[in-house]
Design a protein around this motif. Structure first.
Motif, PDB file in Angstrom:
ATOM      1  N   ALA A   1       0.591  -1.183  -0.199  1.00  0.00           N
ATOM      2  CA  ALA A   1       0.114  -0.047  -0.072  1.00  0.00           C
ATOM      3  C   ALA A   1       0.900   1.452   0.063  1.00  0.00           C
ATOM      4  CB  ALA A   1      -1.042  -0.055   1.172  1.00  0.00           C
ATOM      5  N   VAL A   2       2.081   1.310   0.608  1.00  0.00           N
ATOM      6  CA  VAL A   2       2.850   2.298   0.861  1.00  0.00           C
ATOM      7  C   VAL A   2       3.564   2.706  -0.712  1.00  0.00           C
ATOM      8  CG1 VAL A   2       4.979   3.291   1.584  1.00  0.00           C
ATOM      9  CG2 VAL A   2       3.517   2.212   3.069  1.00  0.00           C
ATOM     10  N   GLU A   3       3.994   1.515  -1.246  1.00  0.00           N
ATOM     11  CA  GLU A   3       4.319   1.374  -2.853  1.00  0.00           C
ATOM     12  C   GLU A   3       3.223   2.262  -3.686  1.00  0.00           C
ATOM     13  OE1 GLU A   3       6.020  -1.453  -6.108  1.00  0.00           O
ATOM     14  OE2 GLU A   3       4.930  -2.222  -4.666  1.00  0.00           O
ATOM     15  N   LEU A   4       2.265   1.866  -3.511  1.00  0.00           N
ATOM     16  CA  LEU A   4       1.021   2.450  -4.269  1.00  0.00           C
ATOM     17  C   LEU A   4       0.864   4.037  -3.989  1.00  0.00           C
ATOM     18  CD1 LEU A   4      -1.533   2.331  -6.391  1.00  0.00           C
ATOM     19  CD2 LEU A   4      -2.907   1.750  -4.427  1.00  0.00           C
ATOM     20  N   GLU A   5       0.940   4.315  -2.886  1.00  0.00           N
ATOM     21  CA  GLU A   5       0.801   5.916  -2.229  1.00  0.00           C
ATOM     22  C   GLU A   5       1.841   6.289  -3.055  1.00  0.00           C
ATOM     23  OE1 GLU A   5      -0.827   7.797   1.511  1.00  0.00           O
ATOM     24  OE2 GLU A   5       1.321   7.300   1.798  1.00  0.00           O
ATOM     25  N   THR A   6       3.020   5.906  -2.960  1.00  0.00           N
ATOM     26  CA  THR A   6       4.477   6.486  -3.429  1.00  0.00           C
ATOM     27  C   THR A   6       4.328   6.909  -5.053  1.00  0.00           C
ATOM     28  OG1 THR A   6       5.799   5.916  -1.823  1.00  0.00           O
ATOM     29  CG2 THR A   6       6.900   6.461  -3.758  1.00  0.00           C
ATOM     30  N   HIS A   7       3.859   5.705  -5.629  1.00  0.00           N
ATOM     31  CA  HIS A   7       3.504   5.929  -7.058  1.00  0.00           C
ATOM     32  C   HIS A   7       2.444   6.817  -7.381  1.00  0.00           C
ATOM     33  CE1 HIS A   7       2.544   4.592 -11.040  1.00  0.00           C
ATOM     34  NE2 HIS A   7       1.308   4.593 -10.771  1.00  0.00           N
ATOM     35  N   ARG A  27      -7.428  11.182  -4.438  1.00  0.00           N
ATOM     36  CA  ARG A  27      -6.265  10.925  -4.463  1.00  0.00           C
ATOM     37  C   ARG A  27      -5.436  11.427  -5.482  1.00  0.00           C
ATOM     38  NH1 ARG A  27      -5.042   5.508  -1.083  1.00  0.00           N
ATOM     39  NH2 ARG A  27      -2.993   5.936  -1.538  1.00  0.00           N
ATOM     40  N   LEU A  28      -6.160  10.908  -6.728  1.00  0.00           N
ATOM     41  CA  LEU A  28      -5.388  11.263  -8.015  1.00  0.00           C
ATOM     42  C   LEU A  28      -5.566  12.935  -8.332  1.00  0.00           C
ATOM     43  CD1 LEU A  28      -6.802   8.747 -10.586  1.00  0.00           C
ATOM     44  CD2 LEU A  28      -4.419   9.179  -9.954  1.00  0.00           C
ATOM     45  N   ARG A  29      -6.743  13.390  -7.847  1.00  0.00           N
ATOM     46  CA  ARG A  29      -6.686  14.916  -7.962  1.00  0.00           C
ATOM     47  C   ARG A  29      -5.632  15.574  -7.076  1.00  0.00           C
ATOM     48  NH1 ARG A  29     -12.357  13.695  -8.588  1.00  0.00           N
ATOM     49  NH2 ARG A  29     -12.883  14.172 -10.946  1.00  0.00           N
ATOM     50  N   ALA A  30      -5.523  15.239  -5.801  1.00  0.00           N
ATOM     51  CA  ALA A  30      -4.711  15.660  -5.029  1.00  0.00           C
ATOM     52  C   ALA A  30      -3.131  15.607  -5.558  1.00  0.00           C
ATOM     53  CB  ALA A  30      -4.550  15.128  -3.649  1.00  0.00           C
ATOM     54  N   ALA A  31      -2.912  14.534  -6.306  1.00  0.00           N
ATOM     55  CA  ALA A  31      -1.495  14.451  -6.796  1.00  0.00           C
ATOM     56  C   ALA A  31      -1.351  15.089  -8.197  1.00  0.00           C
ATOM     57  CB  ALA A  31      -1.332  13.114  -7.188  1.00  0.00           C
ATOM     58  N   LEU A  32      -2.499  15.200  -8.799  1.00  0.00           N
ATOM     59  CA  LEU A  32      -2.203  15.958 -10.257  1.00  0.00           C
ATOM     60  C   LEU A  32      -3.201  17.226 -10.384  1.00  0.00           C
ATOM     61  CD1 LEU A  32      -3.192  12.610 -12.372  1.00  0.00           C
ATOM     62  CD2 LEU A  32      -0.942  13.500 -11.621  1.00  0.00           C
ATOM     63  N   GLY A  33      -3.826  17.482  -9.555  1.00  0.00           N
ATOM     64  CA  GLY A  33      -4.350  18.897  -9.730  1.00  0.00           C
ATOM     65  C   GLY A  33      -5.896  18.702  -9.612  1.00  0.00           C
ATOM     66  N   GLU A  34      -6.612  19.704  -9.107  1.00  0.00           N
ATOM     67  CA  GLU A  34      -8.062  19.539  -9.491  1.00  0.00           C
ATOM     68  C   GLU A  34      -8.746  19.693 -10.849  1.00  0.00           C
ATOM     69  OE1 GLU A  34     -10.310  19.163  -6.976  1.00  0.00           O
ATOM     70  OE2 GLU A  34      -8.745  18.595  -5.433  1.00  0.00           O
TER      71      GLU A  34
END
Length: 401
Positions: A134-140, A175-182
């Motif tokens: 799960a940590v690996e996924l979060e980092t990815h 989680r995707l939007r937090a990483a990539l932008g809204e």
């Protein structure tokens, strides 16, 4: 001469087995039985929360609790079980091999995500099955912003539309939007080979699940499973191609392979068949509990699920009964007739059901409040206090009223 109860595994079932056995021995003033628990890590990994953000934080230390209860902890991995001579070979964390004898054994080694021999699955998929995975996924996910803005980068495929798959998918848009932008054009697609989303959850909560996923922007494709995975996405069994840089595999669990070293009967997931006291049928001195046990929950033909809900009570029952066996007193048959589910649906809320028919009782924010209480309070270990630990380890304690 002292006797030994040996517990394999420090998950929900293993932890509660050790504490429940210690409780009964304490009640009877027994001082000639040692309880030893073997596991790779002296922490309870709160596996039901690994679909959430911050999975590295979801573990609870066990050393102080075991010390308070008088449970001896051995950090290591069980390599071989010898039921013929009641002994277990352990490779300790310091790489020193030891053999531990036992008078009674409780196998609580849990389960692992089932990864079939699908081309590319092992190399190109993520999971939320274990903490490190799960940590690996979060980092990815956090690193996706470094990749070019393409449909593949912005798309998450969740393979498997069961309990874990739904909970994971519901978290992914935010989680995707937090990483990539809204403003990112994110897509989350659940691929389920069955004819309906949440096939094992039944028809009761399905309208709520579908409503929540639609509002979150999650879509699903049914009737065809994953045929192959590569670095650029998946191909389904009916030939459809989905471009994705993030494929999360959630489809099914299998009991620990240690069950194969016990000469008992097993079900299709590798779980050992046990009697109502959780003793392995036909194997004297060996009990199985948690995800390695196929146990009847009631007299209506229902059996345990691979779930925290059942593992906790299975552990309390197994620990009590294994100690009762050594003490020569009557066991308390395992029984858990009330079955509930509380499925997290991300920012939308949750859905709570009761009964094996899964009648919806709460949904949305009300169910989410309950889910938060379950995930942050109810499933965690008791405080490191002998009296508190023993009170919580009572096999007759009602957790779900």
């Amino acid at each position: 001469m002292s006797k030994r109860i040996l517990v394999i595994g420090a998950g929900f079932a293993g932890m509660w087995s050790a504490l429940s056995a210690a409780r009964l021995l304490d009640l009877h003033g027994s001082t000639d039985v040692e309880i030893t628990l073997v596991a790779p890590d002296p922490h309870l990994h709160v596996r039901p929360r690994l679909y959430e953000e911050g999975p590295a934080n979801f573990r609870a230390p066990l050393t102080a609790i075991f010390d308070a209860a008088g449970v001896k902890f051995v950090q290591g991995t069980v390599e071989r079980i010898h039921v013929d001579r009641r002994a277990v070979d352990v490779l300790r964390v310091d790489q020193h091999a030891v053999t531990l004898d036992y008078d009674r054994l409780v196998l609580a080694a849990g389960s692992r995500l089932f990864r079939p021999a699908i081309p590319g699955l092992a190399e190109h998929t993520f999971s939320v099955d274990q903490t490190d995975e799960a940590v690996e996924l979060e980092t990815h996910i956090r690193n996706l912003a470094r990749q070019p803005d393409t449909p593949a980068r912005n798309t998450v495929v969740v393979a498997g539309g069961g309990f874990t798959g739904i909970e994971t998918a519901a978290e992914m848009p935010a989680r995707l939007r937090a990483a990539l932008g809204e403003q990112a054009d994110v897509k989350v697609i659940v691929v389920e080979r069955g004819a309906a989303i949440g096939p094992d959850l039944g028809a009761g909560p399905r309208p709520v699940i579908e409503e929540a996923l639609r509002e979150l922007g999650v879509t699903w494709q049914l009737g065809s499973g994953v045929a192959s995975v590569d670095a650029g996405g998946i191909t389904t069994a009916d030939g459809q191609r989905i471009e994705s840089s993030t494929v999360i595999w959630t489809a099914g669990l299998r009991a620990s392979t240690l069950t194969g070293q016990i000469p008992g009967q097993r079900d299709t997931t590798g779980r050992l068949r046990v009697d109502r006291n959780l003793a392995v049928e036909g194997v004297p001195g060996v009990y199985a509990t948690g995800d390695v046990a196929c146990a009847a929950t009631d007299d209506a033909g229902n059996h345990t699920m691979m779930s925290c809900q059942h593992a906790m009570n299975l552990g309390r029952s197994a620990g009590h009964n294994v100690a009762a066996d050594l003490l020569g007193i009557e066991p308390i048959p395992y029984s858990q007739p009330k079955y509930v589910t509380c499925l997290d649906l991300g920012p939308w809320g949750a859905v709570y059901t009761e009964g094996w028919e899964r009648e919806v009782k709460l949904k949305g924010a009300d169910a989410k409040k309950l889910k938060h209480q379950i995930n942050s309070e109810w499933i965690y270990p008791p405080r490191a206090d002998r009296e508190a630990a023993f009170a919580a380890a009572d096999p007759l304690r009602i957790v779900v009223a």
